[in-house]
Design a protein around this motif. Sequence first.
Motif, PDB file in Angstrom:
ATOM      1  N   TYR A 133     -10.556 -28.205 -93.340  1.00 12.58           N
ATOM      2  CA  TYR A 133      -9.221 -28.813 -93.449  1.00 12.58           C
ATOM      3  C   TYR A 133      -9.172 -29.916 -92.407  1.00 12.58           C
ATOM      4  N   TRP A 134      -9.181 -31.140 -92.884  1.00  9.97           N
ATOM      5  CA  TRP A 134      -9.259 -32.294 -91.960  1.00  9.97           C
ATOM      6  C   TRP A 134      -7.905 -33.020 -91.985  1.00  9.97           C
ATOM      7  N   GLY A 135      -7.186 -32.922 -90.871  1.00  6.46           N
ATOM      8  CA  GLY A 135      -5.864 -33.575 -90.808  1.00  6.46           C
ATOM      9  C   GLY A 135      -4.867 -32.963 -91.760  1.00  6.46           C
ATOM     10  N   SER A 136      -5.038 -31.700 -92.055  1.00 12.35           N
ATOM     11  CA  SER A 136      -4.138 -31.020 -92.991  1.00 12.35           C
ATOM     12  C   SER A 136      -3.761 -29.664 -92.401  1.00 12.35           C
ATOM     13  N   VAL A 171      -9.905 -29.570 -88.432  1.00 15.89           N
ATOM     14  CA  VAL A 171      -9.938 -30.777 -87.599  1.00 15.89           C
ATOM     15  C   VAL A 171      -8.502 -31.268 -87.466  1.00 15.89           C
ATOM     16  N   ASP A 172      -8.032 -31.343 -86.256  1.00 17.14           N
ATOM     17  CA  ASP A 172      -6.641 -31.783 -86.081  1.00 17.14           C
ATOM     18  C   ASP A 172      -6.459 -32.329 -84.668  1.00 17.14           C
ATOM     19  N   VAL A 173      -5.368 -33.028 -84.470  1.00 17.86           N
ATOM     20  CA  VAL A 173      -5.082 -33.562 -83.127  1.00 17.86           C
ATOM     21  C   VAL A 173      -4.418 -32.516 -82.233  1.00 17.86           C
ATOM     22  N   ARG A 174      -3.998 -31.406 -82.838  1.00 14.29           N
ATOM     23  CA  ARG A 174      -3.360 -30.346 -82.037  1.00 14.29           C
ATOM     24  C   ARG A 174      -3.725 -29.000 -82.653  1.00 14.29           C
ATOM     25  N   LYS A 175      -3.464 -27.958 -81.890  1.00 17.56           N
ATOM     26  CA  LYS A 175      -3.796 -26.625 -82.398  1.00 17.56           C
ATOM     27  C   LYS A 175      -2.700 -26.177 -83.366  1.00 17.56           C
ATOM     28  N   ASN A 185     -16.520 -16.924 -87.572  1.00 14.57           N
ATOM     29  CA  ASN A 185     -17.087 -17.799 -88.613  1.00 14.57           C
ATOM     30  C   ASN A 185     -16.229 -19.036 -88.780  1.00 14.57           C
ATOM     31  N   ALA A 186     -15.926 -19.678 -87.731  1.00 15.54           N
ATOM     32  CA  ALA A 186     -14.974 -20.794 -87.833  1.00 15.54           C
ATOM     33  C   ALA A 186     -15.103 -21.715 -86.627  1.00 15.54           C
ATOM     34  N   LYS A 187     -14.508 -22.895 -86.793  1.00 16.03           N
ATOM     35  CA  LYS A 187     -14.540 -23.859 -85.693  1.00 16.03           C
ATOM     36  C   LYS A 187     -13.293 -24.719 -85.768  1.00 16.03           C
ATOM     37  N   PHE A 188     -12.648 -24.891 -84.643  1.00 14.69           N
ATOM     38  CA  PHE A 188     -11.535 -25.839 -84.557  1.00 14.69           C
ATOM     39  C   PHE A 188     -11.995 -27.018 -83.711  1.00 14.69           C
ATOM     40  N   ILE A 189     -11.890 -28.205 -84.257  1.00 10.29           N
ATOM     41  CA  ILE A 189     -12.247 -29.401 -83.487  1.00 10.29           C
ATOM     42  C   ILE A 189     -10.977 -30.202 -83.247  1.00 10.29           C
ATOM     43  N   GLN A 190     -10.611 -30.276 -81.985  1.00  9.23           N
ATOM     44  CA  GLN A 190      -9.414 -31.051 -81.631  1.00  9.23           C
ATOM     45  C   GLN A 190      -9.860 -32.480 -81.338  1.00  9.23           C
ATOM     46  N   ILE A 231     -14.265 -30.387 -98.354  1.00 12.66           N
ATOM     47  CA  ILE A 231     -13.363 -30.949 -97.338  1.00 12.66           C
ATOM     48  C   ILE A 231     -12.012 -31.199 -98.007  1.00 12.66           C
ATOM     49  N   PHE A 232     -10.953 -30.650 -97.420  1.00 15.40           N
ATOM     50  CA  PHE A 232      -9.592 -30.970 -97.839  1.00 15.40           C
ATOM     51  C   PHE A 232      -9.046 -31.992 -96.850  1.00 15.40           C
ATOM     52  N   GLY A 233      -8.691 -33.156 -97.332  1.00 14.36           N
ATOM     53  CA  GLY A 233      -8.193 -34.213 -96.453  1.00 14.36           C
ATOM     54  C   GLY A 233      -6.691 -34.368 -96.576  1.00 14.36           C
ATOM     55  N   GLY A 234      -6.007 -34.389 -95.444  1.00 13.69           N
ATOM     56  CA  GLY A 234      -4.552 -34.517 -95.449  1.00 13.69           C
ATOM     57  C   GLY A 234      -4.081 -35.791 -94.765  1.00 13.69           C
ATOM     58  N   LEU A 235      -2.791 -35.806 -94.487  1.00 14.46           N
ATOM     59  CA  LEU A 235      -2.178 -37.007 -93.890  1.00 14.46           C
ATOM     60  C   LEU A 235      -2.784 -37.374 -92.544  1.00 14.46           C
ATOM     61  N   GLY A 236      -3.185 -36.346 -91.772  1.00 11.51           N
ATOM     62  CA  GLY A 236      -3.778 -36.598 -90.460  1.00 11.51           C
ATOM     63  C   GLY A 236      -5.071 -37.385 -90.587  1.00 11.51           C
ATOM     64  N   LEU A 237      -5.806 -37.149 -91.657  1.00  8.64           N
ATOM     65  CA  LEU A 237      -7.043 -37.898 -91.901  1.00  8.64           C
ATOM     66  C   LEU A 237      -6.699 -39.350 -92.236  1.00  8.64           C
ATOM     67  N   LYS A 238      -5.717 -39.498 -93.112  1.00 10.82           N
ATOM     68  CA  LYS A 238      -5.303 -40.864 -93.516  1.00 10.82           C
ATOM     69  C   LYS A 238      -4.869 -41.680 -92.287  1.00 10.82           C
ATOM     70  N   TYR A 239      -4.023 -41.071 -91.443  1.00  8.07           N
ATOM     71  CA  TYR A 239      -3.514 -41.841 -90.313  1.00  8.07           C
ATOM     72  C   TYR A 239      -4.441 -41.814 -89.099  1.00  8.07           C
ATOM     73  N   GLY A 240      -5.415 -40.881 -89.115  1.00  8.86           N
ATOM     74  CA  GLY A 240      -6.354 -40.808 -87.998  1.00  8.86           C
ATOM     75  C   GLY A 240      -7.453 -41.846 -88.074  1.00  8.86           C
ATOM     76  N   LEU A 241      -7.667 -42.386 -89.261  1.00  8.69           N
ATOM     77  CA  LEU A 241      -8.737 -43.374 -89.437  1.00  8.69           C
ATOM     78  C   LEU A 241      -8.136 -44.709 -89.843  1.00  8.69           C
TER      79      LEU A 241
END
Length: 399
Positions: A133-136, A171-175, A185-190, A231-241
């Motif tokens: 989940y990238w930016g979602s 993947v997100d800018v915050r937790k 079995n997981a990873k959070f990348i801030q 990969i599920f891409g959300g608004l955070g992906l759109k505005y992060g790039l």
Amino acid sequence: MIMICPGCSCLCDDITIKDGKIFNACRRGEEIFGRYKENRARAMVDGKEVDVDAAIGKAVEILKEAKNPAIYGLDTTVVEAQKLAVELAEKLNAYIDDNSSFCLGELVEAVLKKEMPTATLDDVRDNAYVIIYWGSNPFHSLPRHMSRYSYYPRGAKRPRGYDEDRYLVVVDVRKSETAVLAKKNAKFIQVDDDAELVDSFFKAMDGKAAKYAQDVGIILNEMKKADFNVIFGGLGLKYGLKDLKMFVELVKKLNEVAPVYFIPAGFHANMRGFNETLFEKTGYVNKYSFRDGSSDDSFAFTELLMNEKIDAALIVGTDPIYSLPHDVSAKLGKIKTIVVDPRMSFTARVADVVIPSAISGIEMSGTMVRSDGVRIKLEAIEEREVNDIHILKKIMEGL
Ligand code: SF4
């Protein structure tokens, strides 16, 4: 009675209504089914109540007189109404746009142009191993996405469930609430900057050092274990790039390592339906001008308003006063506005014309397109004659 919920682009098809009780819906779905009779719009012209035909007549008059009209919204209505709106925009030589121009339109366009491999949510449930989940944050935007389609359900090739048979990456800018689930079995990348993570993937695949090399190396190794990752891409992906093309290139490159599919994670119930409808007609998914025969950032509804390029707007099933920044929505006061909406929205309260409509999927049957492109037929609980299709047809006839 089993219903499909039009509350978001999950379009859950297991909502059961029995003895006045609603089963299986999330809180948003429950509100939609439980409170759809509340806060209904009334036919209005210049703030005075009129009958529906008079409101439609006034809408026709406004659109006939307009030199630069725009049609906007449409993400919560059915494909059959979206098609009529596109025809109407063509007839009027108008602009047409929806929320996807500041949401996930660009990513949907890349999928429709086959620039990224995609899959259905049913494929995800049965096969997906690494789920990113990238930016979602589906916890808020798509409440049952993870439980119905991605992380939690057991699938044909993932019988042991999320504990062992899925690898979750957030993947997100915050937790976020979704990031909190990334434990075993997981990873959070801030991330501070999504471009750095994209860059790290490219570099790691080329064996070079990079900021997120360690995390990315682990994810790539997990992807190699499976023949289906998503990969599920959300608004955070759109505005992060700044440039989404680098993300499209990344998905292509990842597929040299392991099969990786992309699915947009936008929440408006039928945004993808609008994108597909306009794409079939014009080759573009949004911000389109029939006068110019092209799509451009300057044709986005927000830009048209800000730059005072339009003199009338037909707004269907959306509430720009609620959703757009005040300096943009304030410009609605300078143009003629026609609102077609089941509810007395903020925009309806200040519109020149309000035409009350039916709630798509509850009072009007029709087709919607799930976020993965699967077309779903919705059956109304009770059909209302005055719905978006009826209204748009009447306007078309009047022109
Ligand atoms: S997840 Fe979306 S479609 Fe499913 S019940 Fe909730 S609002 Fe409705």
